[in-house]
Design a protein around this motif. Structure first.
Motif, short mmCIF file in Angstrom:
data_model
loop_
_atom_site.label_atom_id
_atom_site.label_comp_id
_atom_site.label_asym_id
_atom_site.label_seq_id
_atom_site.Cartn_x
_atom_site.Cartn_y
_atom_site.Cartn_z
N ILE A 190 0.84 -1.21 0.00
CA ILE A 190 0.00 0.00 0.00
C ILE A 190 0.87 1.26 0.00
N VAL A 191 1.95 1.26 0.79
CA VAL A 191 2.83 2.45 0.80
C VAL A 191 3.40 2.69 -0.60
N LYS A 192 3.80 1.62 -1.28
CA LYS A 192 4.35 1.79 -2.64
C LYS A 192 3.31 2.43 -3.56
N GLU A 193 2.06 2.03 -3.43
CA GLU A 193 0.99 2.65 -4.25
C GLU A 193 0.83 4.12 -3.88
N VAL A 194 0.86 4.43 -2.57
CA VAL A 194 0.66 5.81 -2.13
C VAL A 194 1.77 6.72 -2.66
N THR A 195 3.00 6.19 -2.72
CA THR A 195 4.11 7.04 -3.19
C THR A 195 3.97 7.42 -4.66
N LYS A 196 3.06 6.78 -5.37
CA LYS A 196 2.79 7.21 -6.76
C LYS A 196 1.99 8.52 -6.77
N HIS A 197 1.39 8.86 -5.62
CA HIS A 197 0.56 10.07 -5.52
C HIS A 197 1.20 11.15 -4.65
N ILE A 198 1.88 10.72 -3.57
CA ILE A 198 2.52 11.65 -2.64
C ILE A 198 3.95 11.17 -2.41
N PRO A 199 4.95 12.06 -2.56
CA PRO A 199 6.34 11.59 -2.42
C PRO A 199 6.63 11.03 -1.01
N GLY A 200 7.46 10.01 -0.99
CA GLY A 200 7.82 9.39 0.29
C GLY A 200 8.42 10.38 1.27
N LYS A 201 9.10 11.43 0.78
CA LYS A 201 9.70 12.42 1.70
C LYS A 201 8.64 13.21 2.44
N ASN A 202 7.38 13.07 2.06
CA ASN A 202 6.28 13.74 2.77
C ASN A 202 5.38 12.74 3.51
N LEU A 203 5.82 11.48 3.59
CA LEU A 203 4.96 10.47 4.22
C LEU A 203 5.54 9.95 5.53
N GLY A 204 4.65 9.67 6.47
CA GLY A 204 5.06 9.07 7.74
C GLY A 204 4.24 7.82 8.02
N ILE A 205 4.72 7.03 8.99
CA ILE A 205 4.01 5.81 9.38
C ILE A 205 3.73 5.85 10.89
N HIS A 206 2.52 5.49 11.26
CA HIS A 206 2.10 5.44 12.67
C HIS A 206 1.46 4.07 12.87
N ALA A 207 2.19 3.17 13.51
CA ALA A 207 1.74 1.78 13.61
C ALA A 207 1.41 1.39 15.04
N HIS A 208 0.28 0.75 15.24
CA HIS A 208 -0.08 0.17 16.54
C HIS A 208 0.28 -1.31 16.55
N ASN A 209 0.34 -1.86 17.77
CA ASN A 209 1.01 -3.15 17.92
C ASN A 209 0.07 -4.33 18.21
N VAL A 222 9.21 2.12 5.85
CA VAL A 222 10.42 2.88 5.51
C VAL A 222 11.04 2.30 4.25
N SER A 223 11.14 0.98 4.18
CA SER A 223 11.71 0.35 2.98
C SER A 223 10.89 0.67 1.74
N ALA A 224 9.57 0.87 1.94
CA ALA A 224 8.69 1.17 0.79
C ALA A 224 8.65 2.66 0.47
N GLY A 225 9.29 3.50 1.30
CA GLY A 225 9.40 4.91 0.92
C GLY A 225 9.11 5.97 1.95
N PHE A 258 19.42 -0.06 6.46
CA PHE A 258 18.96 1.26 6.88
C PHE A 258 20.15 2.20 7.11
N ALA A 259 21.17 1.70 7.82
CA ALA A 259 22.31 2.55 8.18
C ALA A 259 23.03 3.09 6.95
N SER A 260 23.04 2.34 5.85
CA SER A 260 23.75 2.80 4.66
C SER A 260 22.95 3.86 3.90
N LYS A 261 21.64 3.91 4.16
CA LYS A 261 20.79 4.82 3.38
C LYS A 261 20.36 6.07 4.13
N PHE A 262 20.29 5.96 5.48
CA PHE A 262 19.64 7.03 6.22
C PHE A 262 20.52 7.63 7.32
#
Ligand SMILES: [Zn+2]
Length: 268
Positions: A190-209, A222-225, A258-262
């Motif tokens: 789903i995140v990959k689909e969303v990044t086609k509409h809104i850039p990943g640099k403007n997206l956040g994730i809020h996950a419950h457990n 994060v891996s998806a953008g 993650f460490a190599s990219k961020f």
């Protein structure tokens, strides 16, 4: 290789405060926010000014954070009056916060059942609230409640809700797995689909457990953008808690993918 910035958003003082048995005093909030600032998180969500005396007092004080921005939380305006005349939005705007995060519906089922308004009215509430906050020059973020469930039921409408905020100039659109029932492969897809509409640099994730996947879902997002990660210290939060920043931050430091990219504001 130039590293991308990964933003850390701590909601211990807001979502974490929903934990059964947790009742932060004003002194607790001062100490915890000072510790989060010295850790170097980018955003500290301090609570909901106007909702209770402790949060109101906390946001009346001036905080000289060195690293963090203080975020006030609230909801999009109600149907029936303008954003300018919404008392809740006014208390957020009058608070000593640099950013405002408003939650709103992105699942048509909840727009109908919980709010009892039309899909169009909900979109208007989102865009008018966004416009009003952005005019004030505070940074604006939109928490899309139940986004993943909403997307699975009506992807077109869920996307139109987040676009309503983004098109007005929201800095961040936060995709929320409010019930914690989504699994990592679905998050990724789903995140990959969303990044086609809104850039990943403007997206956040809020996950419950609730399915014990909040950390896995955050890593998948994060891996998806997405480039903003929300969570709490030790995974505090209502029911089964939120994504645990004490697991996520070391993973971003220690795991090569993650460490190599961020890079983060949090330094080791
Ligand atoms: Zn939450």
């Amino acid at each position: 290789m130039i590293k991308e910035k990964l933003y850390i958003f701590d909601t211990t003082l807001r979502d974490g405060a929903q934990t059964q048995g947790v009742d932060f005093s004003i002194d607790d909030k001062e100490k915890i926010s000072a510790a989060l600032d010295s850790l170097g998180v980018d955003y500290i969500e301090g609570g909901w000014p106007g909702a209770n005396p402790t949060d109101t007092e906390f946001f009346n004080k001036k905080h000289d954070f060195k690293n963090s921005k203080l975020v006030a939380f609230g909801m999009t305006k109600k149907t029936g009056h303008s954003a300018e005349n919404d008392p809740m939005l006014s208390s957020l705007l009058n608070s000593k916060s640099s950013s405002i995060c408003l939650f709103g519906k992105s699942w048509d089922f909840h727009v109908d059942i919980a709010l009892g308004i039309t899909n169009e009215q909900n979109l208007e509430n989102i865009s008018d609230s966004a416009k009003h906050i952005i005019k004030s020059s505070k940074e604006f973020m939109f928490d899309a409640e139940h986004f993943f469930d909403g997307y699975k039921s009506n992807s077109k409408y869920a996307l139109s809700c987040i676009k309503a905020a983004f098109n007005e100039g929201a800095r961040w659109i936060i995709l929320c797995d409010t019930n914690g029932g989504t699994l990592p492969d679905e998050i990724s897809e789903i995140v990959k689909e969303v990044t086609k509409h809104i850039p990943g640099k403007n997206l956040g994730i809020h996950a419950h457990n609730d399915t014990e996947n909040a950390v896995a879902n955050t890593l998948a997002a994060v891996s998806a953008g997405v480039r903003q990660v929300q969570g709490t210290i030790n995974g505090l939060g209502e029911r089964c808690g939120n994504a645990n920043l004490m697991s996520l931050i070391p993973t971003f430091f220690l795991k090569k993918d993650f460490a190599s990219k961020f890079e983060m504001g949090v330094k080791n």
